[in-house]
Design an enzyme around this catalytic site. Structure first.
Site, PDB file in Angstrom:
ATOM      1  N   TYR A   1       0.827  -1.204   0.000  1.00  0.00           N
ATOM      2  CA  TYR A   1       0.000   0.000   0.000  1.00  0.00           C
ATOM      3  C   TYR A   1       0.862   1.254   0.000  1.00  0.00           C
ATOM      4  O   TYR A   1       2.080   1.195   0.172  1.00  0.00           O
ATOM      5  CB  TYR A   1      -0.970   0.002   1.189  1.00  0.00           C
ATOM      6  CG  TYR A   1      -0.343   0.326   2.534  1.00  0.00           C
ATOM      7  CD1 TYR A   1       0.482  -0.585   3.194  1.00  0.00           C
ATOM      8  CD2 TYR A   1      -0.569   1.566   3.146  1.00  0.00           C
ATOM      9  CE1 TYR A   1       1.047  -0.285   4.425  1.00  0.00           C
ATOM     10  CE2 TYR A   1      -0.002   1.875   4.378  1.00  0.00           C
ATOM     11  CZ  TYR A   1       0.797   0.946   5.018  1.00  0.00           C
ATOM     12  OH  TYR A   1       1.360   1.255   6.221  1.00  0.00           O
TER      13      TYR A   1
ATOM     14  N   ARG B   1       8.299   4.184  -4.730  1.00  0.00           N
ATOM     15  CA  ARG B   1       8.327   3.249  -3.591  1.00  0.00           C
ATOM     16  C   ARG B   1       7.290   2.142  -3.778  1.00  0.00           C
ATOM     17  O   ARG B   1       7.548   0.978  -3.452  1.00  0.00           O
ATOM     18  CB  ARG B   1       8.090   4.007  -2.278  1.00  0.00           C
ATOM     19  CG  ARG B   1       8.273   3.118  -1.057  1.00  0.00           C
ATOM     20  CD  ARG B   1       8.206   3.886   0.237  1.00  0.00           C
ATOM     21  NE  ARG B   1       6.887   4.455   0.472  1.00  0.00           N
ATOM     22  CZ  ARG B   1       6.601   5.269   1.482  1.00  0.00           C
ATOM     23  NH1 ARG B   1       7.553   5.627   2.339  1.00  0.00           N
ATOM     24  NH2 ARG B   1       5.386   5.741   1.639  1.00  0.00           N
TER      25      ARG B   1
ATOM     26  N   ARG C   1      -9.333 -21.011  -4.538  1.00  0.00           N
ATOM     27  CA  ARG C   1      -8.776 -22.100  -3.733  1.00  0.00           C
ATOM     28  C   ARG C   1      -7.699 -21.499  -2.826  1.00  0.00           C
ATOM     29  O   ARG C   1      -6.737 -20.912  -3.302  1.00  0.00           O
ATOM     30  CB  ARG C   1      -8.153 -23.099  -4.703  1.00  0.00           C
ATOM     31  CG  ARG C   1      -7.591 -24.362  -4.138  1.00  0.00           C
ATOM     32  CD  ARG C   1      -7.013 -25.189  -5.313  1.00  0.00           C
ATOM     33  NE  ARG C   1      -6.131 -24.346  -6.152  1.00  0.00           N
ATOM     34  CZ  ARG C   1      -4.829 -24.206  -5.937  1.00  0.00           C
ATOM     35  NH1 ARG C   1      -4.249 -24.813  -4.951  1.00  0.00           N
ATOM     36  NH2 ARG C   1      -4.091 -23.439  -6.730  1.00  0.00           N
TER      37      ARG C   1
ATOM     38  N   HIS D   1      -1.180 -21.044  -0.011  1.00  0.00           N
ATOM     39  CA  HIS D   1      -0.124 -20.045   0.229  1.00  0.00           C
ATOM     40  C   HIS D   1       0.557 -19.668  -1.079  1.00  0.00           C
ATOM     41  O   HIS D   1       0.886 -18.511  -1.308  1.00  0.00           O
ATOM     42  CB  HIS D   1       0.902 -20.573   1.238  1.00  0.00           C
ATOM     43  CG  HIS D   1       0.384 -20.620   2.639  1.00  0.00           C
ATOM     44  ND1 HIS D   1      -0.628 -21.462   3.030  1.00  0.00           N
ATOM     45  CD2 HIS D   1       0.725 -19.908   3.740  1.00  0.00           C
ATOM     46  CE1 HIS D   1      -0.886 -21.274   4.316  1.00  0.00           C
ATOM     47  NE2 HIS D   1      -0.076 -20.333   4.769  1.00  0.00           N
TER      48      HIS D   1
ATOM     49  N   LYS E   1       6.372  -1.788   1.912  1.00  0.00           N
ATOM     50  CA  LYS E   1       5.204  -1.196   2.574  1.00  0.00           C
ATOM     51  C   LYS E   1       4.042  -2.185   2.451  1.00  0.00           C
ATOM     52  O   LYS E   1       3.130  -2.035   1.631  1.00  0.00           O
ATOM     53  CB  LYS E   1       4.876   0.174   1.968  1.00  0.00           C
ATOM     54  CG  LYS E   1       4.054   1.044   2.913  1.00  0.00           C
ATOM     55  CD  LYS E   1       4.140   2.503   2.553  1.00  0.00           C
ATOM     56  CE  LYS E   1       3.135   3.364   3.297  1.00  0.00           C
ATOM     57  NZ  LYS E   1       3.264   3.376   4.748  1.00  0.00           N
TER      58      LYS E   1
ATOM     59  N   GLU F   1      12.596   2.398  13.699  1.00  0.00           N
ATOM     60  CA  GLU F   1      11.630   3.443  13.331  1.00  0.00           C
ATOM     61  C   GLU F   1      10.509   3.462  14.353  1.00  0.00           C
ATOM     62  O   GLU F   1      10.565   2.778  15.367  1.00  0.00           O
ATOM     63  CB  GLU F   1      11.098   3.202  11.916  1.00  0.00           C
ATOM     64  CG  GLU F   1      10.459   1.847  11.699  1.00  0.00           C
ATOM     65  CD  GLU F   1       9.963   1.624  10.274  1.00  0.00           C
ATOM     66  OE1 GLU F   1       9.860   2.583   9.480  1.00  0.00           O
ATOM     67  OE2 GLU F   1       9.633   0.456   9.960  1.00  0.00           O
TER      68      GLU F   1
ATOM     69  N   LEU G   1      11.178   1.552   6.852  1.00  0.00           N
ATOM     70  CA  LEU G   1      10.612   2.046   5.606  1.00  0.00           C
ATOM     71  C   LEU G   1      11.351   3.314   5.185  1.00  0.00           C
ATOM     72  O   LEU G   1      11.661   4.164   6.029  1.00  0.00           O
ATOM     73  CB  LEU G   1       9.124   2.363   5.824  1.00  0.00           C
ATOM     74  CG  LEU G   1       8.357   2.699   4.557  1.00  0.00           C
ATOM     75  CD1 LEU G   1       8.107   1.429   3.728  1.00  0.00           C
ATOM     76  CD2 LEU G   1       7.030   3.359   4.887  1.00  0.00           C
TER      77      LEU G   1
HETATM   78  N1  PDD Z   1       2.906   5.081   7.406  1.00  0.00           N
HETATM   79  N2  PDD Z   1       7.588   3.745   8.788  1.00  0.00           N
HETATM   80  C1  PDD Z   1       6.419   3.083   8.834  1.00  0.00           C
HETATM   81  C2  PDD Z   1       6.381   1.712   9.434  1.00  0.00           C
HETATM   82  C3  PDD Z   1       5.251   3.680   8.318  1.00  0.00           C
HETATM   83  O1  PDD Z   1       4.094   3.009   8.344  1.00  0.00           O
HETATM   84  C4  PDD Z   1       5.324   4.995   7.785  1.00  0.00           C
HETATM   85  C5  PDD Z   1       4.123   5.701   7.221  1.00  0.00           C
HETATM   86  C6  PDD Z   1       6.562   5.645   7.775  1.00  0.00           C
HETATM   87  C7  PDD Z   1       6.731   7.033   7.183  1.00  0.00           C
HETATM   88  O2  PDD Z   1       6.662   6.993   5.775  1.00  0.00           O
HETATM   89  P1  PDD Z   1       6.136   8.255   4.941  1.00  0.00           P
HETATM   90  O3  PDD Z   1       6.902   9.424   5.403  1.00  0.00           O
HETATM   91  O4  PDD Z   1       6.413   7.885   3.545  1.00  0.00           O
HETATM   92  O5  PDD Z   1       4.659   8.410   5.239  1.00  0.00           O
HETATM   93  C8  PDD Z   1       7.685   4.990   8.272  1.00  0.00           C
HETATM   94  C9  PDD Z   1       1.685   5.580   6.796  1.00  0.00           C
HETATM   95  C10 PDD Z   1       1.454   7.043   6.936  1.00  0.00           C
HETATM   96  C11 PDD Z   1       0.540   4.725   7.250  1.00  0.00           C
HETATM   97  O6  PDD Z   1       0.742   3.525   7.348  1.00  0.00           O
HETATM   98  O7  PDD Z   1      -0.571   5.237   7.442  1.00  0.00           O
END
Ligand code: PDD
Length: 296
Positions: A37, A56, A104, A107, A152, A185, A209
């Site tokens: 996503y 990304r 079906r 995995h 992501k 993070e 990420l």
């Molecule tokens: N999440 N790390 C993680 C695990 C994240 O889920 C996100 C953002 C970030 C920051 O990435 P960015 O600056 O590209 O938004 C870092 C989004 C906002 C979400 O899951 O809603």
């Protein structure tokens, strides 16, 4: 379709009211969390750093061996149309691609699946004003997620568990560390820590990420005369930081003023965060005129 106050979505080629969207429960996203996503902010009707988000997305899809269902031009056109259905100048676009529907359960995916493509827009609301005056609290927790946090992926159960653990311990969020005490993070954000005039953030790896806001914040910080350094940060380092920030697309940069129940620096949002946040607000206000600025 006329402009509406209701929310519209895009599902596999059609635009329709959000409440009319239907997918099969046999979709691999629903059964396995088998998909990726993106979350893209929209300022003044224009998606922010769209190319970086689409790059990304392409990376996440490639690493998951899911075919990218659209070209970048098709993504841009679809998202522009989705934005135009809504009256808000600031929006959040959520988009998701799953491997597709397979009757079906197995995995191993079938060879001939068509990805399920879903996107919807909502209003980007201002963050809680108390966060800007008082900051937020965080606790540090062991990062017990997987080894591919650079993808992501929609499979967010580990992140959800960590965020709930933080809430249950009375904190707003969690900052995660690996087996060597190195910060990775936040549960849905990247981490920055300021030491004097030096702003540090963990280097990119498969443990975090590559946040789009992270890149923007590094650029804005340099404009604020901070020197920016991508370097490992330990839990001990964070205890000694003057300021800690969490960054994400929906919240920009937010100040963490309490870490593990102890004040960070003065215990108030610091001067560097104030300067950075002012620059970010200007960038939002003037977007997309400022889009010509080089990014790192
Ligand atoms: N999440 N790390 C993680 C695990 C994240 O889920 C996100 C953002 C970030 C920051 O990435 P960015 O600056 O590209 O938004 C870092 C989004 C906002 C979400 O899951 O809603």
């Amino acid at each position: 379709m006329a402009k509406t106050d209701g929310q519209f979505a895009y599902l596999n080629g059609d635009f329709l009211p959000l409440e009319k969207c239907r997918i099969s429960p046999q979709d691999r996203g629903f059964l396995f969390g088998d998909g990726v996503y993106e979350v893209i902010p929209v300022f003044n009707g224009q998606p922010f750093e769209l190319d970086a988000h689409l790059d990304r997305l392409a990376q996440s899809l490639a690493q998951s061996a899911i075919l990218n269902p659209l070209t970048n031009e098709q993504w841009q056109a679809m998202l522009a149309k989705l934005i135009s259905y809504h009256p808000w100048s600031h929006q959040v676009l959520y988009l998701q691609v799953t491997r597709g529907t397979q009757m079906r359960r197995d995995h191993l995916p079938d060879e001939d699946l068509s990805p399920t493509l879903y996107a919807y827009a909502s209003e980007l609301k201002p963050v809680n004003p108390d966060w800007l005056t008082d900051g937020l609290s965080a606790i540090t927790l062991p990062d017990d997620r997987w080894q591919h946090c650079d993808i992501k992926a929609i499979t967010l159960l580990p992140n959800i568990r960590l965020k709930m653990q933080a809430r249950d311990q009375g904190a707003d969020d969690a900052i995660l560390y690996d087996g060597d005490d190195r910060i990775t993070e936040g549960t849905a954000s990247n981490v920055f820590a300021l030491f004097g005039q030096v702003l540090k953030t963990p280097p990119l790896s498969n443990h975090l990420l590559a946040g789009i806001t992270r890149t923007v914040v590094m650029r804005l910080a340099r404009d604020c005369d901070l020197s920016v350094c991508e370097t490992p940060l330990t839990r001990q380092d964070l205890k000694e930081a003057d300021e800690i920030w969490l960054t994400s697309s929906t919240k920009n940069a937010l100040p963490i003023t309490q870490l593990d129940h102890q004040p960070v620096g003065s215990g108030q949002p610091g001067p560097a965060w104030h300067a950075l946040n002012a620059r970010f607000e200007t960038l939002k206000r003037t977007w997309p005129e400022t889009s010509a600025n080089p990014t790192d």
